[in-house]
Design a protein around this motif. Structure first.
Motif, PDB file in Angstrom:
ATOM      1  N   LYS A  94      -9.692  13.875  23.818  1.00 27.07           N
ATOM      2  CA  LYS A  94     -10.315  15.062  23.224  1.00 27.07           C
ATOM      3  C   LYS A  94      -9.688  15.330  21.872  1.00 27.07           C
ATOM      4  O   LYS A  94      -8.469  15.370  21.741  1.00 27.07           O
ATOM      5  N   LEU A  95     -10.537  15.543  20.873  1.00 26.69           N
ATOM      6  CA  LEU A  95     -10.069  15.810  19.510  1.00 26.69           C
ATOM      7  C   LEU A  95     -10.196  17.295  19.193  1.00 26.69           C
ATOM      8  O   LEU A  95     -11.273  17.874  19.345  1.00 26.69           O
ATOM      9  N   ARG A  96      -9.104  17.887  18.781  1.00 26.84           N
ATOM     10  CA  ARG A  96      -9.104  19.280  18.308  1.00 26.84           C
ATOM     11  C   ARG A  96      -8.921  19.228  16.802  1.00 26.84           C
ATOM     12  O   ARG A  96      -7.828  18.978  16.310  1.00 26.84           O
ATOM     13  N   SER A  97     -10.014  19.416  16.060  1.00 23.82           N
ATOM     14  CA  SER A  97      -9.940  19.282  14.607  1.00 23.82           C
ATOM     15  C   SER A  97      -9.716  20.640  13.958  1.00 23.82           C
ATOM     16  O   SER A  97     -10.166  21.669  14.458  1.00 23.82           O
ATOM     17  N   ALA A  98      -9.041  20.627  12.825  1.00 27.00           N
ATOM     18  CA  ALA A  98      -8.707  21.874  12.127  1.00 27.00           C
ATOM     19  C   ALA A  98      -9.943  22.544  11.549  1.00 27.00           C
ATOM     20  O   ALA A  98     -10.100  23.772  11.614  1.00 27.00           O
ATOM     21  N   SER A  99     -10.854  21.759  10.982  1.00 23.79           N
ATOM     22  CA  SER A  99     -11.986  22.332  10.258  1.00 23.79           C
ATOM     23  C   SER A  99     -12.927  23.126  11.153  1.00 23.79           C
ATOM     24  O   SER A  99     -13.565  24.076  10.700  1.00 23.79           O
ATOM     25  N   PHE A 100     -13.037  22.749  12.416  1.00 26.68           N
ATOM     26  CA  PHE A 100     -13.969  23.441  13.313  1.00 26.68           C
ATOM     27  C   PHE A 100     -13.623  24.926  13.403  1.00 26.68           C
ATOM     28  O   PHE A 100     -14.491  25.798  13.273  1.00 26.68           O
ATOM     29  N   GLU A 136       0.506  18.469  11.966  1.00 23.97           N
ATOM     30  CA  GLU A 136       0.139  19.389  10.884  1.00 23.97           C
ATOM     31  C   GLU A 136      -0.616  18.592   9.826  1.00 23.97           C
ATOM     32  O   GLU A 136      -0.031  18.046   8.889  1.00 23.97           O
ATOM     33  N   ASN A 137      -1.936  18.508  10.012  1.00 24.49           N
ATOM     34  CA  ASN A 137      -2.763  17.815   9.038  1.00 24.49           C
ATOM     35  C   ASN A 137      -2.911  18.663   7.771  1.00 24.49           C
ATOM     36  O   ASN A 137      -2.651  19.868   7.798  1.00 24.49           O
ATOM     37  N   PRO A 138      -3.364  18.072   6.676  1.00 31.57           N
ATOM     38  CA  PRO A 138      -3.534  18.867   5.451  1.00 31.57           C
ATOM     39  C   PRO A 138      -4.393  20.115   5.630  1.00 31.57           C
ATOM     40  O   PRO A 138      -4.150  21.127   4.986  1.00 31.57           O
ATOM     41  N   LEU A 139      -5.390  20.069   6.525  1.00 32.79           N
ATOM     42  CA  LEU A 139      -6.283  21.216   6.712  1.00 32.79           C
ATOM     43  C   LEU A 139      -5.882  22.094   7.883  1.00 32.79           C
ATOM     44  O   LEU A 139      -6.525  23.123   8.119  1.00 32.79           O
ATOM     45  N   GLY A 140      -4.849  21.726   8.625  1.00 38.20           N
ATOM     46  CA  GLY A 140      -4.425  22.535   9.766  1.00 38.20           C
ATOM     47  C   GLY A 140      -4.057  21.682  10.968  1.00 38.20           C
ATOM     48  O   GLY A 140      -3.793  20.487  10.838  1.00 38.20           O
ATOM     49  N   PHE A 141      -4.054  22.301  12.141  1.00 38.59           N
ATOM     50  CA  PHE A 141      -3.642  21.599  13.363  1.00 38.59           C
ATOM     51  C   PHE A 141      -4.677  20.542  13.734  1.00 38.59           C
ATOM     52  O   PHE A 141      -5.865  20.830  13.868  1.00 38.59           O
ATOM     53  N   ASN A 142      -4.198  19.317  13.945  1.00 36.23           N
ATOM     54  CA  ASN A 142      -5.050  18.229  14.425  1.00 36.23           C
ATOM     55  C   ASN A 142      -4.466  17.746  15.747  1.00 36.23           C
ATOM     56  O   ASN A 142      -3.338  17.270  15.784  1.00 36.23           O
ATOM     57  N   GLY A 143      -5.206  17.906  16.822  1.00 36.42           N
ATOM     58  CA  GLY A 143      -4.658  17.584  18.129  1.00 36.42           C
ATOM     59  C   GLY A 143      -5.502  16.579  18.885  1.00 36.42           C
ATOM     60  O   GLY A 143      -6.733  16.563  18.786  1.00 36.42           O
ATOM     61  N   TYR A 144      -4.829  15.724  19.654  1.00 35.50           N
ATOM     62  CA  TYR A 144      -5.496  14.772  20.539  1.00 35.50           C
ATOM     63  C   TYR A 144      -4.979  14.994  21.956  1.00 35.50           C
ATOM     64  O   TYR A 144      -3.766  14.939  22.195  1.00 35.50           O
ATOM     65  N   TYR A 145      -5.891  15.244  22.873  1.00 37.15           N
ATOM     66  CA  TYR A 145      -5.523  15.366  24.278  1.00 37.15           C
ATOM     67  C   TYR A 145      -5.920  14.068  24.965  1.00 37.15           C
ATOM     68  O   TYR A 145      -7.097  13.762  25.136  1.00 37.15           O
ATOM     69  N   LEU A 146      -4.911  13.289  25.323  1.00 34.12           N
ATOM     70  CA  LEU A 146      -5.135  11.959  25.886  1.00 34.12           C
ATOM     71  C   LEU A 146      -4.923  11.985  27.394  1.00 34.12           C
ATOM     72  O   LEU A 146      -3.879  12.439  27.881  1.00 34.12           O
ATOM     73  N   VAL A 147      -5.917  11.505  28.137  1.00 29.10           N
ATOM     74  CA  VAL A 147      -5.814  11.363  29.594  1.00 29.10           C
ATOM     75  C   VAL A 147      -5.969   9.882  29.912  1.00 29.10           C
ATOM     76  O   VAL A 147      -6.969   9.257  29.547  1.00 29.10           O
TER      77      VAL A 147
END
Length: 390
Positions: free
Chosen positions: A350-356, A328-339
């Motif tokens: 893969k980066l899932r950024s909140a701002s997008f 839970e980043n300050p701007l929303g969900f911040n996710g990393y999908y690591l393979v």
């Protein structure tokens, strides 16, 4: 129009009813005072009203995800903290937490609580920036000076611990870079008390301000259904009544204890879903984060001296597999999908950024509003352009 020999007769309509009209296409940005960053908005207007809006992104795209693939797990952190430059410490967390989980590594308790404290200090720094800049975008100059006064108070203790003002590089796989400085907890307590005591100065300029409320109440309303459809998260989603916070719902670090019944953690929501609601959520979250930081301080004072990291091998390899880690980043969900394929570098990260997602929903919320309200809506979406473009 009629033609007779060499003579031509042209008939045109007289008055407004006879004028041929067309929608006007305007480019707001990519460098424009209204876009607070290198973002381009392509809007179609009919008079003063927006008919369609298309966010055009990518002007700051640096290919961070491909750069991740040619750096080992120690080096990734320096890249991962830069996409949202207001939330650098929180960005680092997602990477190291994911790697630690895949390694089955247990981090020392002192590092867990110190990370939680630093993450909440970083959250306050992020929110104060928007609490100062949003009124500025609406024409109020004074709040940003108060907001930066409080930011400097917290920046000082963050810089003392990590050595950095924006890109802290303080997280490591297995814990923290080094132990906290002697007497640092007391200085943090003093900074928190100072910010808490002076916060009413900033609030008095924002809360109940009739000009600000006139510009934001009922403007840019986002429904919970639209929030879900676009994957919007964080303060923007909670401003529309979406009661979701990963710190409580999928706890990591020490948040499971902090958000337990009787703990200082609570999720701030509003129901109106307009610009004012989003601002109110941000303001109240500052108070919650200050409470969480105080609780972390109290716990760190009770913990015995000990290590803040785990000793790593010279070559750190992550076992084969894949894992998605969200924080839970300050701007929303911040996710990393690591393979991982068992090597010292990730095969894919893969980066899932909140701002997008927070920017993507502009295509839905801007149409139907006046151009004059566009800045109020845009500013209330609380995004960082680097976090959009990656």
């Amino acid at each position: 129009m009629t033609t007779t020999g060499d003579q031509r007769e042209l008939t045109v309509g007289l008055g407004a009813g006879g004028l041929a009209t067309a929608d006007m296409v305007l480019n707001i940005g990519p460098q424009h005072p209204a876009t607070h960053g290198v973002l381009r908005l392509r809007i179609v207007v009919d008079g003063e009203r927006i008919v369609a809006a298309e966010p055009v992104v990518g002007y700051m795209h640096r290919g961070a995800e491909k750069l991740f693939e040619v750096r080992d797990y120690r080096q990734i952190v320096v890249l991962a903290n830069r996409h949202d430059w207001l939330s650098a410490f929180s960005n680092e967390l997602g990477v190291v937490l994911g790697v630690e989980q895949m390694l089955g590594m247990e981090v020392p308790e002192r590092a867990v609580w110190a990370r939680t404290l630093l993450a909440e200090l970083n959250r306050v720094l992020n929110h104060l920036m928007f609490l100062g800049s949003y009124p500025l975008e609406l024409g109020a100059i004074t709040p940003i000076f108060y907001a930066f006064r409080e930011r400097e108070e917290l920046q000082a203790v963050m810089e003392e611990a990590s050595g950095g003002r924006m890109h802290y590089m303080f997280n490591r796989v297995g814990g923290l870079k080094e132990d906290l400085p002697a007497g640092w907890l007391d200085r943090v307590a003093h900074a928190l008390a100072a910010v808490r005591g002076r916060l009413p100065d900033l609030e008095s300029l924002i809360v109940g301000n009739e000009i600000l409320e006139a510009r934001t109440r009922g403007v840019g309303v986002l429904s919970p259904e639209t929030i879900a459809a676009y994957g919007v998260s964080g303060p923007i989603a909670r401003g529309s009544g979406v009661d979701l916070d990963l710190r409580r719902d999928e706890p990591y670090l020490a948040y499971g204890e902090l958000f337990a019944p009787g703990g200082p953690g609570r999720v701030v929501t509003r129901s109106a879903g307009d610009c004012l609601s989003r601002l109110e959520v941000l303001l109240e979250q500052v108070h919650v984060s200050l409470d969480l930081a105080d609780a972390c301080l109290d716990r760190l004072r009770t913990l015995p001296r000990g290590p803040v990291n785990v000793k790593l091998p010279k070559v750190l390899k992550v076992p084969e597999g894949d894992l998605y880690t969200a924080t839970e980043n300050p701007l929303g969900f911040n996710g990393y999908y690591l393979v991982s394929r068992g090597e010292k570098t990730p095969w894919r990260l893969k980066l899932r950024s909140a701002s997008f997602n927070n920017v993507a929903v502009l295509a839905e919320v801007l149409p139907g509003n006046l151009i004059a309200d566009m800045v109020a809506i845009l500013g209330s979406m609380f995004f960082v352009v680097g976090d959009v473009d990656k």
